[in-house]
Structures are given as C-alpha cells and as structure tokens.
Design a protein around this motif. Sequence first.
Motif, PDB file in Angstrom:
ATOM      1  N   PHE A 116       0.840  -1.205   0.000  1.00  9.09           N
ATOM      2  CA  PHE A 116       0.000   0.000   0.000  1.00  9.09           C
ATOM      3  C   PHE A 116       0.870   1.247   0.000  1.00  9.09           C
ATOM      4  CE2 PHE A 116      -2.529  -3.404   1.805  1.00  9.09           C
ATOM      5  CZ  PHE A 116      -3.675  -3.313   1.028  1.00  9.09           C
ATOM      6  N   MET A 117       1.972   1.188   0.726  1.00 14.61           N
ATOM      7  CA  MET A 117       2.902   2.311   0.794  1.00 14.61           C
ATOM      8  C   MET A 117       3.432   2.634  -0.592  1.00 14.61           C
ATOM      9  SD  MET A 117       6.320   2.233   3.130  1.00 14.61           S
ATOM     10  CE  MET A 117       5.770   0.577   3.539  1.00 14.61           C
ATOM     11  N   PHE A 118       3.710   1.605  -1.385  1.00 11.81           N
ATOM     12  CA  PHE A 118       4.250   1.789  -2.729  1.00 11.81           C
ATOM     13  C   PHE A 118       3.257   2.596  -3.583  1.00 11.81           C
ATOM     14  CE2 PHE A 118       5.834   0.793  -6.878  1.00 11.81           C
ATOM     15  CZ  PHE A 118       7.146   0.397  -6.737  1.00 11.81           C
ATOM     16  N   ALA A 119       1.987   2.221  -3.516  1.00 12.56           N
ATOM     17  CA  ALA A 119       0.958   2.941  -4.277  1.00 12.56           C
ATOM     18  C   ALA A 119       0.770   4.349  -3.722  1.00 12.56           C
ATOM     19  CB  ALA A 119      -0.363   2.167  -4.219  1.00 12.56           C
ATOM     20  N   TYR A 120       0.786   4.470  -2.430  1.00 12.16           N
ATOM     21  CA  TYR A 120       0.579   5.764  -1.773  1.00 12.16           C
ATOM     22  C   TYR A 120       1.703   6.735  -2.148  1.00 12.16           C
ATOM     23  CZ  TYR A 120      -0.814   8.842   2.135  1.00 12.16           C
ATOM     24  OH  TYR A 120      -1.246   9.895   2.903  1.00 12.16           O
ATOM     25  N   ASP A 121       2.925   6.211  -2.228  1.00  9.53           N
ATOM     26  CA  ASP A 121       4.057   7.051  -2.623  1.00  9.53           C
ATOM     27  C   ASP A 121       3.880   7.578  -4.054  1.00  9.53           C
ATOM     28  OD1 ASP A 121       5.319   6.906  -0.237  1.00  9.53           O
ATOM     29  OD2 ASP A 121       6.916   5.544  -0.866  1.00  9.53           O
ATOM     30  N   LEU A 122       3.397   6.729  -4.941  1.00 13.49           N
ATOM     31  CA  LEU A 122       3.161   7.173  -6.320  1.00 13.49           C
ATOM     32  C   LEU A 122       2.114   8.280  -6.352  1.00 13.49           C
ATOM     33  CD1 LEU A 122       3.158   3.787  -8.285  1.00 13.49           C
ATOM     34  CD2 LEU A 122       4.977   5.499  -8.140  1.00 13.49           C
ATOM     35  N   LEU A 123       1.089   8.135  -5.510  1.00 13.46           N
ATOM     36  CA  LEU A 123       0.040   9.164  -5.446  1.00 13.46           C
ATOM     37  C   LEU A 123       0.608  10.483  -4.930  1.00 13.46           C
ATOM     38  CD1 LEU A 123      -2.943   7.148  -3.959  1.00 13.46           C
ATOM     39  CD2 LEU A 123      -2.864   8.237  -6.210  1.00 13.46           C
ATOM     40  N   ARG A 124       1.432  10.412  -3.908  1.00 11.54           N
ATOM     41  CA  ARG A 124       1.978  11.641  -3.329  1.00 11.54           C
ATOM     42  C   ARG A 124       2.890  12.374  -4.310  1.00 11.54           C
ATOM     43  NH1 ARG A 124       3.594  10.208   2.790  1.00 11.54           N
ATOM     44  NH2 ARG A 124       4.664   8.494   1.770  1.00 11.54           N
ATOM     45  N   ASP A 125       3.506  11.599  -5.223  1.00 12.11           N
ATOM     46  CA  ASP A 125       4.327  12.249  -6.246  1.00 12.11           C
ATOM     47  C   ASP A 125       3.467  13.109  -7.169  1.00 12.11           C
ATOM     48  OD1 ASP A 125       6.508  11.021  -5.195  1.00 12.11           O
ATOM     49  OD2 ASP A 125       6.654   9.459  -6.732  1.00 12.11           O
TER      50      ASP A 125
END
Lengths: 289, 289, 289, 289
Positions: free
Chosen positions: B210-219
């Motif tokens: 989930f962190m991996f997807a969340y990081d992409l969103l924050r970018d």
Amino acid sequence: MNKIDNFKSIVDRYKVVFFDAFGVLKNYKGLLPGIERTFAYLEQQKKEYYIVTNDASRSPAQLAESYQIKGLYTITSDHIISSGMLTKDYLDLKVNDGIVAYLGTPDSAHYIDSTGLHTLPVSAIDAGNIDKVNALVFLDDEGFNWFEDLNKTVNILRKRAIPVIVANTDHAYPVTKHDVSIAIGGIANMVEKIVGKEFIRFGKPDSQMFMFAYDLLRDQGPISKKDIVMVGDTLQTDILGGNKFGLDTVLVLSGNTRPDDAGNRINATGIVPTYICDSAVIEHGELGF
Amino acid sequence: MNKIDNFKSIVDRYKVVFFDAFGVLKNYKGLLPGIERTFAYLEQQKKEYYIVTNDASRSPAQLAESYQIKGLYTITSDHIISSGMLTKDYLDLKVNDGIVAYLGTPDSAHYIDSTGLHTLPVSAIDAGNIDKVNALVFLDDEGFNWFEDLNKTVNILRKRAIPVIVANTDHAYPVTKHDVSIAIGGIANMVEKIVGKEFIRFGKPDSQMFMFAYDLLRDQGPISKKDIVMVGDTLQTDILGGNKFGLDTVLVLSGNTRPDDAGNRINATGIVPTYICDSAVIEHGELGF
Amino acid sequence: MNKIDNFKSIVDRYKVVFFDAFGVLKNYKGLLPGIERTFAYLEQQKKEYYIVTNDASRSPAQLAESYQIKGLYTITSDHIISSGMLTKDYLDLKVNDGIVAYLGTPDSAHYIDSTGLHTLPVSAIDAGNIDKVNALVFLDDEGFNWFEDLNKTVNILRKRAIPVIVANTDHAYPVTKHDVSIAIGGIANMVEKIVGKEFIRFGKPDSQMFMFAYDLLRDQGPISKKDIVMVGDTLQTDILGGNKFGLDTVLVLSGNTRPDDAGNRINATGIVPTYICDSAVIEHGELGF
Amino acid sequence: MNKIDNFKSIVDRYKVVFFDAFGVLKNYKGLLPGIERTFAYLEQQKKEYYIVTNDASRSPAQLAESYQIKGLYTITSDHIISSGMLTKDYLDLKVNDGIVAYLGTPDSAHYIDSTGLHTLPVSAIDAGNIDKVNALVFLDDEGFNWFEDLNKTVNILRKRAIPVIVANTDHAYPVTKHDVSIAIGGIANMVEKIVGKEFIRFGKPDSQMFMFAYDLLRDQGPISKKDIVMVGDTLQTDILGGNKFGLDTVLVLSGNTRPDDAGNRINATGIVPTYICDSAVIEHGELGF
C-alpha cells in the motif's frame, strides 16, 4: 558440559531397549561400524529390543531385510515397529470400504494394501472414483509427481471430508553428509495448512508408536515402563516421545545432535534425556566374548 | 445480516480507488462482465486508481497487456502495483552483486533481472556457483521441477545465510470453478519451516504494498489516506491490509468470500470492512453516459 | 567469525541513523555509558536520527523526558517514533466514534485518548456499554488485573467484531540482568489464539514503523533509503524490519544478541545485518572534539 | 445435512462407552437433564464405561463426588480417567526427587503430591530452592496470581532445563451460556512460546488418555478397540482423539458443536465422527424399565 555415559553399562540396567533407526543404527553411509556388537551383546544377555522408526516407505519385512543384507542377521521383522504399521492398524479399524488414495511408492502402498481396501495412487483418482475415496495417506516423498499429485491432493481434500493419515512425521531426512531431502511429513504440513483440515499423524514423539511396542512386550509377560530405555539421536522425536511415555531415555551423539551442541540444545528445548552417550556402539573390549 | 452498499456511490466519495485483481476484476473465466463500465466511470470522473496485486509471475507491462487484450484498454502498466515490483526494489536496494537464484518461470525472472544482478534458476545452481548466490526468490509455482528444485532450494539455504524473498504470499489460487492450485507462497512456507529461517514476504496484507501505491500518489500531489478506498474479495489480505494501512475498505462478494458466508467470516475473523458490495461492477443504468 | 565494524565510521557513511532503544541506547541499568558521545557526534555532524521503538507504554513526550532526565538532552519528542504513535494514527483514521477499550496503564491510554474517542480500561466495560466498544487496544502489560481483565477481554471479543490493535509486538522484555517480564505482545498472541481472530500489530519488524520515520524525513527534503542506516540489537525485529524496508542495518552486541552467539544466530535465521558492531557507543578518542 | 442417529441404539452395539464430561454429561448449569437414565441403562445392560476428561483441577475421587452430589450415584472414581492422572503417572515414572513447582489450586496439587515428591506453588520458589525444582506443572487457571506467578514461571524456565507438564490442553472453558474463561492450556501455550521450549501435554486428542482407559479395560478381560465407542461434543479433542486411537466415535450436539453448524465444521476440519446424536441422553420411553 554434560556427562557422557557408557552405553553398555546403561543396557545392563534395563530388560528392554528401544532403538531409533537413522542416526543410531545407521546413517547415510550405511550401518554404524561396530553396531553389530551391540546386537550380539543384546542376544547374549537375552535382552529384548525393538526398532521404533518413523518410516512408512517399506514393510517391516523389507526394513528387516535391509539390516540383514548389511550383516545384522538378528534383526527380524518382528523387532520392528514403524509408523506405517500404525497406519495399517488405523485403516483396519476405521476404514471399512472404498478407496484409500496415497502419495508414495508402490512398495509403501503394497504394505497398507493388505487390509483388503482398494489402494490407489492419487494420480489414479478422477471424477469417476473420487466419491469412493474414504481415506488419504501420505506415505513417502518418492513415487509420485510432486507438481501434479500435490495439486490433485489439495483438490481431492477440498471435495471429500475424509480422514487423512500422515505416516511419517519427519520434515526432512539426510541423504549425504551435507544434504537432506524434504520428507513426506513436511509436505503433508503444507497441504494441511492449505486445505485447513486436521490430519492424523503417526510417528514419534506421538505415544502411539511406543504403545504399540509396549503392547507387544506385555503379550510376552509382565513388564514395567521402568524396565525399558529408549535410545535416539533426536531430542524432539525420540527423547521427547520416550520421556512423555514414561521411559528412561539415551541421547546418542552419532546423528542429528552434534556433540558440541548437545548441551545447548537440551537447555534451549528443555527436553532432557536420562543419559547421553557418544553412540549405541559397544566397543570390542567391553564385550568379554 | 450485513447491509449491501452500492459500489458507484462509494466510488463517488473517494478520490482514489485501489483494486485487488483476482476475484474483483477477473476470475478463472476472464474479466468480470461489465467491469469495463467501472473503469469508464473512473476515467470520466477523473478518479485515480491502482491495481494492487499479489502477483509476481509477470512484469507490470505484461500484467497490463493481459487486461488490454481482454478489452480494458485504460489499464496501463503505471496503474499496477505488484508484489514483484517490491521484490525488484528490495534487490535494487539490498543486493549489490552475485547471483539471485529463483523459483519461477523465465518471465517472472526476466522482470527482476533488470536490476543488473545475475539471475539464475535454482536448477542452475551447483557447487561451482553456490558461493556467489546472495539472494533467493520465490516467484511463481510454475517453471521448475518441484521435486528436484525444492529439495535443491532447501540445501542451498542450509549452506548460505542469505535473504530469501517470497514475492507472493498467497497459499493457493483458483484455476477453475471448483479447483485451486498451490501457490508459491504456500510452498515457501514449507521450505521456511524445514530450514528454520525467516523469509521476507512482500504482498498484502503487508503495508509495503500500500505504501508503494501511496508514494506514487503523493508524487502527483497532496493526498490523504482518507481519500482512498481499497476494494478486495479477501478479508485476510485485501481488507486486513487496507484497514491496517488506515484506508477505508470495500469487501466485494464476487470472489473468495461467498455472499451467504460473509457475515460469519467477518464475525469469526474480526476483520471488518467499511462497506460490503456485491461486486465492483457499475450497472449500465447507473452510468448516465 | 563475523568481522566487527567501527560504529563511527559507519555513521560517517550515512545521512540518517535510526536507533532501536532497548539494548542499543539503554538497558535494565539505565543509559549505556558513553552513548551521550554518539549523540554529541550526530549533533556536531548535523546527522538526522530517529529512535524507532516498540513501546506503547508512554507518549513520545514522556519517552523523550526519560532520556533527558538521564542527561541525553538532545533527544526531543520529535525524534521518537513509537508503535503507540501508529496506534493513535490508526484510531484517528479508522475509528470514528464510540469507546476504545484498552489494556495498559492510564499513561499509555492518555496518549491515544487525544484522538477524541472515549478510551476506557477493559475493567470499565460492562453490559451497559459493550455495544459502544468499537476497538480494543493492547498497550502495556501493567495497569490491569491479568486474571480478571484478560478473561473479560476474551469475552468482549467473542461478542464484538471489532478491530484489535496490538501496540507492542514484543513477547518479553528484560527487567534485570537475568530476568524478563512477559510483554503485552505475548499476552495478545494468547488472546488472539483463544478468540480465533486476526489482530492488527504495529511494531518492528513491520514496515509501517519505518515508513512513519521515512515520511517525516521526506517532509524535510529529498532523501533515499540508501542514506539511512538502522541500528538494533535484535535480528528478528530491528534487522529483519530494516532489511525488508530496504535499509542498511547494524547489529550491535550490547543487548539481545550475545557476542559469542551472533554468528550462529545469523546463520540459523538467515537474517544478515550489513554490519556488526560491539555497540553504538563512540569512544572518547574518536570524537576529535 | 448429516443424519442424526439414536444414542441408545448406538450404545446397544458396543460393550464399552467412553464419555467426555463437559458438554456431554454436564454443562455450565449442571448435569444434563435425563443423563441419569443413560447411566441407569448402562448399569442395567452391564456395559462398562469411562469418563475421559481433560481436567486436572481435582482428583478422580473429587470429580466422582461432584457427580454423586448431583445424583449420579453410579459414577465412582474408578470410572474416571483425567489428564491429571497421566500427570501423576509421569511424575511417578520420571521425576525421582526434588521439587515439583505448580500453577493451580492446592486441591489440584494435593493430588499429584501423593507421588512423594515435594510439590510447591510457583509463588514459593525462590533463589534458595530453584535449583531443586525438577519439574513444573500447569494444573489449573485458578489458585495463583497471574501477573506475578506467570512472570515467575517464565524466569524459572529460563534458568532450569526441566520437564514442563501441561495437564489440561484446553484453551478455554465455558462458565455461563455466553462467557468462557481462559484455561490453563491456553496460558501454557503463551509461556511455551515465550521461553521457546517444548512442553509435555496430557489430554485429548493425545492417545495416552485413551490408552490409559484401554489398559484398565484389558486388565478386566479380553477387549478389542472395535468394542468401544467414544462420545464427545468437540471435534478437535474427543472425536479426533477417538478416531486416531481407532475407536468409533459419536459427536453429540449438546455442547461445543451447534446443531446448525455441525455439518460445516465436519467438512471444514475433515474430522468425521462415526455417528451424530442430539445428545447422550436416553429418553424415558426408550428404557423399557
């Protein structure tokens, strides 16, 4: 450091000796050099003994033959208690008809076959006969295609609410000095977790192995658990099982438990043998004949 | 009985939707009929989405292609987060040289191969190169000989103290309406227990997915966990993982969790989704375009 | 035998250091003698650091105060990441109203209380308010009657399908040189098994601890996982968790892992630190100021 | 749906009946109404029976008295096999001197005390006598301070490599219609995991319970396992244990297994009873006397 006891003087104190097989009488290279003297001494002293082994790959007759071929002529099939024998007993008592599906070699199945049930390898189960499958047995890690037959086993067990017997509880067994093979017990654990069911396991440390040998002894005359000593190389199976059944126990350092690690392992597990010996071999000079 | 919610009205409340793949977007027969309307609606509403999947058998590009071939043209590889991607990240960060041994197909290995490390199937490891093996990865249940290569894997891990990565934590996956296959995650558990080591697992419910997807969103811009909803069919992976990461969650009844059993499963596990929907399909009449 | 590295020269290679607390900065006797020099060096070199601890018994402010009282004035609450903080985050995001029942001291609960939810000790839950309990948290092994409140906890969880959060995953913690106490993580495992539900755990080796610290770093400017080193005394939590998150790791031999056992433990678990150091203390002569 | 069998007609087919106690003969409210007719019938038909119970909280004499007080006069202590009796046997055979430390009530300890060993509650162990502690027994969940004595137990077991006996394998037991209490078996599992040792467990489904009863029967004359039926309310203990020992089994729906869930539970676990009955009560009209 733990005290090392003399094996012959331990034998002298008991009427009956139970032996584990692998790591005690033999290893990946064959029989332990000198182990024939131990059996000569037991014979001469008229001590009773049993080999109590987590091995369902062959019948007691075949297991006995494997010792005799190597020169241990005194080991006859009536001295051998295997987890395969308990499996056969279970099927005799509890499964009355239909098919017993198995994972293992034809040799391992031939033995349980004698119950009159129809035994079939898992590979031979299909839509036409699955409804007649009334038990499934994990016998040996050889004799089947792991990919195809383990997947098939999972799907049979999802469809049939039947007893599943694991005839060897070991997770791995040594094949060379440095290498092991995955044993059928380890495979069975994986399948059990995937299908979410409770399997029935026969094999040390479970008491039923010891009970089987003890019953045979009682048929021969009065005996107490105090008269028996269990000899093994593995704390978690031989020693824990022997202790729990109420027997005195000998840990030998010729197999799974290394001499330099025995004390640590005993402290870490809390499984305490009555005695520790280098091996079950009696030296030539000790025999006196 | 649990209340059934309307999927479209849930989507309307969030900026981003995370989807599990199997049991949500597709099943053993192919895409869920009508699921293309859901993606059309997301497109039209300019909602962001990610497919978060425990699948390390193929690269994101290959996974995306599998949707496009079936007509879901909007699913491009940048919308896919797989446990295989986390494995690749791990190897990039933590393994600098030598061989990465793997169990899986060449396709699954081709993907992690791009890190510049030398990837070799377990079958290609021998006495001459075992000392260079610096990691071992469980990628896929296909592409190798179970008997030979699982035994070899056990012996490699007994000799080498190296990180072991399990790139798919599932124990089994459905292949037909009634049958499943053993997944690489189930096999890895067996090997882990036999060798007694601690493996590293990537895949839901672990937060790193989930962190991996969340990081992409924050970018892409400011985002809060409150803006995201996770949609899945399995309580123990999708819903537990989404809940733990702090997301609202939707349990859909089109896959692993049967409609007549959902309430029991929620009570038995204590894993409570925010919403329950029949499926992630938006009906034609709801679209308005 | 493993090579012992110099701690200062490791610190020199990274921008950020993550420290475990117990066994690294302090032990049952108090702060490690000389550890203040390590923090003076970090300060002087303008290195960022975080203390990443499985401790939910007190708030970060209280934890920081416990270092300052002992003379480590530079450790302020914004340098501390605890599993209790993740618990608070979870409640903020996922539990909107009602009661949060807890096992622990009032101090531990005061901290999660700030979310606006009504927190009540398990002992205060009865037939009149059980229906309003929307989460249950295991915070600390002290502050409640084990017999009464653990039995009550089991019965609350049999009646309510609610999220259960375990805010400290440790099984035991040292209290003197030779003695340990059972930690709330060990107690939670027992309750989980008895009620058959899936609890949510925050604490190393879980990635969410590291993610929390990493997010704080990213708020301060660009950073890569390659810039961070995690220092801990326990292979299964600090080192496994740091490795899995993609960080380089230092095993220190001042706590759980004994110098004479480190090599064996690394081989047995397959959890391999990037470095091994005697401790995180920088010697006086190394400082140069 | 599973077929429901008539209990009396099952009893008619066997020479011996083994009964579980809780959920079969009694529940949290007392004796099952009408169960006295079952024992009257067994008496009249001269069938032998044993109560085989995972209860180590009292001696067989005290357990028998608890039935007689309620009007079941035929149940004498020689008809009761408890896991406490196996514990006593173990201590008689395997622990020759020193202290047996225990967790439980004085009543539970009084019973094992008769072996001549010095039994002391864990609370009475200190630096002066810890070296004489040669076994530790988990007897009952009452009679000690959980916080103080469980922590003390952990520390005793970290210092002494001694056998640990768990005399009741249950995790929880019912105390009212809706509430349970944590049983000593659940507590023992927590301690075992924390100290990392292997405990010895007596209690169904382990075969040693059934063996003990079977041995008593054989002392009375020739008997076969085919002559015995085991009656219980719990699949995982009574039915699994009975099946594994080779006995026919009856699942009764008056306790742990609910009538509307029995079929699901049997399919889910793969533990299949030979028969299913509403209860072990024989109706008045069936008796014929």
